[in-house]
Write an enzyme that holds these catalytic residues in place. Structure first.
Site, PDB file in Angstrom:
ATOM      1  N   PHE A  19      38.044  80.697  31.325  1.00 37.54           N
ATOM      2  CA  PHE A  19      38.913  79.831  32.021  1.00 37.54           C
ATOM      3  C   PHE A  19      38.077  79.044  33.210  1.00 37.54           C
ATOM      4  O   PHE A  19      38.597  78.035  33.577  1.00 37.54           O
ATOM      5  CB  PHE A  19      40.242  80.090  32.163  1.00 37.54           C
ATOM      6  CG  PHE A  19      41.151  80.325  30.839  1.00 37.54           C
ATOM      7  CD1 PHE A  19      40.550  79.828  29.706  1.00 37.54           C
ATOM      8  CD2 PHE A  19      42.449  80.628  30.918  1.00 37.54           C
ATOM      9  CE1 PHE A  19      41.473  79.773  28.540  1.00 37.54           C
ATOM     10  CE2 PHE A  19      43.341  80.813  29.811  1.00 37.54           C
ATOM     11  CZ  PHE A  19      42.604  80.198  28.494  1.00 37.54           C
ATOM     12  N   LEU A  34      36.025  76.341  32.448  1.00 38.99           N
ATOM     13  CA  LEU A  34      36.743  75.457  31.659  1.00 38.99           C
ATOM     14  C   LEU A  34      37.414  74.393  33.218  1.00 38.99           C
ATOM     15  O   LEU A  34      37.129  73.318  32.857  1.00 38.99           O
ATOM     16  CB  LEU A  34      37.877  75.788  30.838  1.00 38.99           C
ATOM     17  CG  LEU A  34      37.282  76.305  29.707  1.00 38.99           C
ATOM     18  CD1 LEU A  34      38.696  76.627  28.683  1.00 38.99           C
ATOM     19  CD2 LEU A  34      36.522  75.457  28.758  1.00 38.99           C
ATOM     20  N   ALA A  55      34.555  72.435  34.158  1.00 32.84           N
ATOM     21  CA  ALA A  55      34.228  71.273  33.256  1.00 32.84           C
ATOM     22  C   ALA A  55      35.469  70.213  33.436  1.00 32.84           C
ATOM     23  O   ALA A  55      35.319  69.011  33.440  1.00 32.84           O
ATOM     24  CB  ALA A  55      34.033  71.726  31.895  1.00 32.84           C
ATOM     25  N   ARG A  56      36.731  70.644  33.512  1.00 28.54           N
ATOM     26  CA  ARG A  56      37.945  69.660  33.433  1.00 28.54           C
ATOM     27  C   ARG A  56      37.691  68.769  34.674  1.00 28.54           C
ATOM     28  O   ARG A  56      37.973  67.504  34.843  1.00 28.54           O
ATOM     29  CB  ARG A  56      38.996  70.398  33.439  1.00 28.54           C
ATOM     30  CG  ARG A  56      39.396  71.145  32.093  1.00 28.54           C
ATOM     31  CD  ARG A  56      40.463  72.149  32.149  1.00 28.54           C
ATOM     32  NE  ARG A  56      40.669  72.625  30.774  1.00 28.54           N
ATOM     33  CZ  ARG A  56      41.403  73.692  30.525  1.00 28.54           C
ATOM     34  NH1 ARG A  56      42.004  74.200  31.260  1.00 28.54           N
ATOM     35  NH2 ARG A  56      41.476  73.844  29.054  1.00 28.54           N
ATOM     36  N   ARG A 106      32.534  33.484  28.731  1.00 34.91           N
ATOM     37  CA  ARG A 106      33.049  32.926  27.682  1.00 34.91           C
ATOM     38  C   ARG A 106      34.291  31.732  27.753  1.00 34.91           C
ATOM     39  O   ARG A 106      35.064  31.955  28.538  1.00 34.91           O
ATOM     40  CB  ARG A 106      33.728  33.992  26.842  1.00 34.91           C
ATOM     41  CG  ARG A 106      34.666  33.648  25.340  1.00 34.91           C
ATOM     42  CD  ARG A 106      33.564  33.246  24.400  1.00 34.91           C
ATOM     43  NE  ARG A 106      33.983  33.048  23.140  1.00 34.91           N
ATOM     44  CZ  ARG A 106      33.497  32.551  22.087  1.00 34.91           C
ATOM     45  NH1 ARG A 106      32.349  32.213  22.038  1.00 34.91           N
ATOM     46  NH2 ARG A 106      34.023  32.387  21.168  1.00 34.91           N
ATOM     47  N   GLY A 128      36.775  40.082  22.249  1.00 31.92           N
ATOM     48  CA  GLY A 128      36.705  39.408  21.018  1.00 31.92           C
ATOM     49  C   GLY A 128      36.226  40.127  19.689  1.00 31.92           C
ATOM     50  O   GLY A 128      35.915  41.492  19.796  1.00 31.92           O
ATOM     51  N   GLU A 133      38.525  70.200  26.346  1.00 36.30           N
ATOM     52  CA  GLU A 133      38.779  70.956  27.720  1.00 36.30           C
ATOM     53  C   GLU A 133      40.103  70.893  27.810  1.00 36.30           C
ATOM     54  O   GLU A 133      40.817  70.421  28.838  1.00 36.30           O
ATOM     55  CB  GLU A 133      38.000  70.104  28.761  1.00 36.30           C
ATOM     56  CG  GLU A 133      36.629  69.879  28.536  1.00 36.30           C
ATOM     57  CD  GLU A 133      35.952  71.140  28.719  1.00 36.30           C
ATOM     58  OE1 GLU A 133      36.460  72.222  29.107  1.00 36.30           O
ATOM     59  OE2 GLU A 133      34.709  71.400  28.492  1.00 36.30           O
ATOM     60  N   GLY A 134      40.993  71.055  26.859  1.00 36.59           N
ATOM     61  CA  GLY A 134      42.599  71.006  26.948  1.00 36.59           C
ATOM     62  C   GLY A 134      42.965  69.805  26.538  1.00 36.59           C
ATOM     63  O   GLY A 134      42.603  68.614  27.080  1.00 36.59           O
TER      64      GLY A 134
HETATM   65  C1  FAD Z   1      33.247  66.592  20.901  1.00 34.57           C
HETATM   66  C2  FAD Z   1      33.608  67.979  21.066  1.00 34.57           C
HETATM   67  C3  FAD Z   1      33.028  68.974  21.941  1.00 34.57           C
HETATM   68  C4  FAD Z   1      33.431  69.907  22.025  1.00 34.57           C
HETATM   69  N1  FAD Z   1      32.660  70.999  22.555  1.00 34.57           N
HETATM   70  C5  FAD Z   1      33.091  72.455  22.755  1.00 34.57           C
HETATM   71  C6  FAD Z   1      32.247  73.425  23.267  1.00 34.57           C
HETATM   72  O1  FAD Z   1      31.212  72.949  23.576  1.00 34.57           O
HETATM   73  N2  FAD Z   1      32.584  74.693  23.377  1.00 34.57           N
HETATM   74  C7  FAD Z   1      33.882  74.940  22.703  1.00 34.57           C
HETATM   75  O2  FAD Z   1      34.045  76.406  23.006  1.00 34.57           O
HETATM   76  N3  FAD Z   1      34.545  74.105  22.325  1.00 34.57           N
HETATM   77  C8  FAD Z   1      34.363  72.896  22.172  1.00 34.57           C
HETATM   78  N4  FAD Z   1      35.258  71.660  21.680  1.00 34.57           N
HETATM   79  C9  FAD Z   1      36.356  72.241  21.124  1.00 34.57           C
HETATM   80  C10 FAD Z   1      37.706  71.821  21.793  1.00 34.57           C
HETATM   81  O3  FAD Z   1      37.914  72.214  22.896  1.00 34.57           O
HETATM   82  C11 FAD Z   1      39.016  71.921  20.874  1.00 34.57           C
HETATM   83  O4  FAD Z   1      38.844  70.888  19.698  1.00 34.57           O
HETATM   84  C12 FAD Z   1      40.087  71.692  21.496  1.00 34.57           C
HETATM   85  O5  FAD Z   1      40.327  72.921  22.483  1.00 34.57           O
HETATM   86  C13 FAD Z   1      41.559  71.334  20.685  1.00 34.57           C
HETATM   87  O6  FAD Z   1      41.294  72.447  19.707  1.00 34.57           O
HETATM   88  P1  FAD Z   1      41.439  72.112  18.119  1.00 34.57           P
HETATM   89  O7  FAD Z   1      40.517  71.299  17.870  1.00 34.57           O
HETATM   90  O8  FAD Z   1      41.399  73.498  17.266  1.00 34.57           O
HETATM   91  O9  FAD Z   1      42.894  71.593  17.897  1.00 34.57           O
HETATM   92  P2  FAD Z   1      44.354  72.248  17.823  1.00 34.57           P
HETATM   93  O10 FAD Z   1      44.439  73.338  18.862  1.00 34.57           O
HETATM   94  O11 FAD Z   1      44.557  72.607  16.458  1.00 34.57           O
HETATM   95  O12 FAD Z   1      45.303  71.146  18.063  1.00 34.57           O
HETATM   96  C14 FAD Z   1      45.689  70.090  17.289  1.00 34.57           C
HETATM   97  C15 FAD Z   1      46.825  69.200  17.743  1.00 34.57           C
HETATM   98  O13 FAD Z   1      47.766  70.206  18.056  1.00 34.57           O
HETATM   99  C16 FAD Z   1      48.330  69.875  19.367  1.00 34.57           C
HETATM  100  N5  FAD Z   1      48.947  71.203  19.869  1.00 34.57           N
HETATM  101  C17 FAD Z   1      48.280  72.494  19.999  1.00 34.57           C
HETATM  102  N6  FAD Z   1      49.270  73.326  20.482  1.00 34.57           N
HETATM  103  C18 FAD Z   1      50.281  72.714  20.832  1.00 34.57           C
HETATM  104  C19 FAD Z   1      51.540  73.132  21.417  1.00 34.57           C
HETATM  105  N7  FAD Z   1      51.809  74.268  21.734  1.00 34.57           N
HETATM  106  N8  FAD Z   1      52.555  72.127  21.741  1.00 34.57           N
HETATM  107  C20 FAD Z   1      51.910  70.763  21.383  1.00 34.57           C
HETATM  108  N9  FAD Z   1      50.900  70.456  20.820  1.00 34.57           N
HETATM  109  C21 FAD Z   1      50.128  71.545  20.469  1.00 34.57           C
HETATM  110  C22 FAD Z   1      46.925  69.488  20.148  1.00 34.57           C
HETATM  111  O14 FAD Z   1      47.425  69.210  21.371  1.00 34.57           O
HETATM  112  C23 FAD Z   1      46.490  68.559  19.117  1.00 34.57           C
HETATM  113  O15 FAD Z   1      47.054  67.665  19.470  1.00 34.57           O
HETATM  114  C24 FAD Z   1      34.939  70.570  21.403  1.00 34.57           C
HETATM  115  C25 FAD Z   1      35.135  69.459  20.662  1.00 34.57           C
HETATM  116  C26 FAD Z   1      34.724  68.191  20.612  1.00 34.57           C
HETATM  117  C27 FAD Z   1      35.818  67.096  19.885  1.00 34.57           C
END
Ligand code: FAD
Length: 399
Positions: A251, A254, A257-258, A283, A354, A378-379
């Protein structure tokens, strides 16, 4: 009213006019110098090639040493070849990098804010000496493996497990969405242990570690994400990051990064706005520049209102970070707002272009697609909303 149409080719004048609040003057000379240096790098090394990289799904790993020389890898860390710059300087650098492409800023963020900051904060002196100088120079690439196939927004649900075997550790499990792992030499891997979550430095060529590139993607195409499988990967005791026990280890990285995203998203938004403004000034339809229509001006004005508010927010958080007072709730507010508004700006900018707005030679559609990832990693928006909801009410609504 005067009617002297602004020159779309005079970007400096357009930028000066768009800084309605005079936010530029709130930066120090050093901060402006960093901004100009990174901006020049992006103009020379990224802007001419980015549409092609995005189209081909190519991450330009060869830029890593140049980014090292630019001084943006682990930029805020002290010692070990890092520059020890302020949070605001890092912020303006992140903004300029993301004006080039979110994938490039993501590389800098994974390398510096996630992988290097974890080693710097939680590692032994030997681990820092071994990895940080080469990572700061862009000679070695690192990655940060937290997310799993079954644990995204809720990292406490991770099932990757590290068990002791004599002096060694044996890691079994899987990670998903891990940036850069296929081109990295070293992975910061977070795993459950009998003592809680611990961090390990795992060479990416370790026996039993399988790395598969994810894709094809519709977002963040000039960037690499991967899936990792740990099939009883054995690492020595010296691989453990001794300082981190529990989720505060990952955390803390994170949060770094955030913070960078609060600034970075504004870069993608600013670049989208500028593309739209310049197009609108050039344009002509119905016998006049489309910038002269009230509906177009409203779009441009709405973009600048949000860009300016977002810049004040980022600067406020940056000054707080440099003063040591920045809180997690403040970071959540900044990330939630600035990414949400940046996507709106990129999408609205696309409409002003456009039909040409769907061509990759114009940046807004690429930025809008990239920002979908930024909004999720990142959340997610939802997670940051819940963090703020808990801060306001004292009630956790995560479950
Ligand atoms: C391009 C990219 C780069 C990344 N790079 C890294 C990296 O370098 N290292 C790493 O460790 N991870 C990385 N990630 C992962 C990223 O941190 C996760 O995708 C992110 O934390 C969401 O997790 P998930 O995809 O499993 O979605 P989920 O957790 O399954 O969420 C799906 C949906 O459900 C919603 N949701 C979940 N819980 C709740 C709740 N309690 N209430 C309401 N809504 C909820 C979420 O907001 C989302 O809309 C990367 C992701 C991407 C797309």
């Amino acid at each position: 009213m005067t009617d002297a149409r602004r020159n779309p080719d005079d970007l400096d004048a357009l930028r000066a006019a768009s800084d309605v609040l005079g936010i530029d003057a709130l930066l120090t000379d050093e901060e402006r110098a960093t901004r100009d240096r990174v901006r020049a790098f992006v103009d020379a090394e990224i802007r001419p090639h980015i549409a092609g990289w995005f189209d081909r799904g190519h991450f330009p790993v060869e830029l890593a040493p140049a980014l090292g020389r630019l001084g943006v890898l682990g930029m805020t860390l002290d010692g070990y070849g890092c520059r020890g710059r302020s949070a605001v300087e890092y912020g303006v650098a992140a903004l300029e990098l993301e004006a080039g492409d979110s994938g490039i800023r993501t590389f800098v963020s994974v390398q510096g804010s996630l992988a290097m900051s974890s080693i710097h904060r939680w590692g032994t002196e030997e681990q820092k000496q071994e990895w940080l100088p080469r990572m700061a120079a862009g000679e070695v690439i690192g990655c940060f493996a937290l997310t799993e196939p079954g644990a995204g927004s809720d990292p406490a649900g991770m099932t990757t497990y590290a068990r002791r075997d004599g002096d060694d550790w044996i890691i079994a499990g899987a990670k998903r969405w891990i940036g850069l792992a296929s081109i990295a030499q070293i992975a910061v891997v977070w795993a459950q242990t009998d003592e809680g979550v611990r961090g390990f430095l795992v060479p990416t060529d370790a026996r039993g570690l399988d790395i598969a590139v994810l894709g094809p993607k519709g977002s963040m195409r000039a960037s690499v994400q991967t899936q990792l499988r740990f099939d009883d990967v054995r690492v020595p005791a010296s691989a453990l990051l001794p300082g981190a026990v529990g989720l505060r280890g990952p955390f803390s990285a994170l949060s770094e990064a955030r913070y960078g995203i609060v600034w970075g998203a504004l870069g993608a938004a600013r670049d989208s706005y500028e593309a739209a403004l310049r197009h609108a000034l050039r344009r002509e339809q119905f016998g006049q520049p489309i910038a002269g229509f009230q509906l177009t001006q409203r779009k441009l004005v709405d973009m600048v209102v949000e860009l300016q508010k977002g810049a004040l927010l980022a600067l406020h958080l940056g000054r707080a970070k440099d003063a040591g007072t920045l809180t997690p709730a403040q970071i959540s507010l900044g990330k939630l707002n600035n990414v949400r508004e940046a996507i709106e700006i990129a999408r609205e900018a696309r409409t002003i272009l456009g039909g040409d707005g769907v061509l990759l030679e114009n940046s807004p559609i690429r930025h809008a697609a990239n920002l979908e990832s930024v909004r999720t990693y990142e959340g997610t928006d939802e997670v940051h909303t819940l963090v703020l909801g808990q801060h306001l009410t004292g009630l956790g609504a995560f479950r």
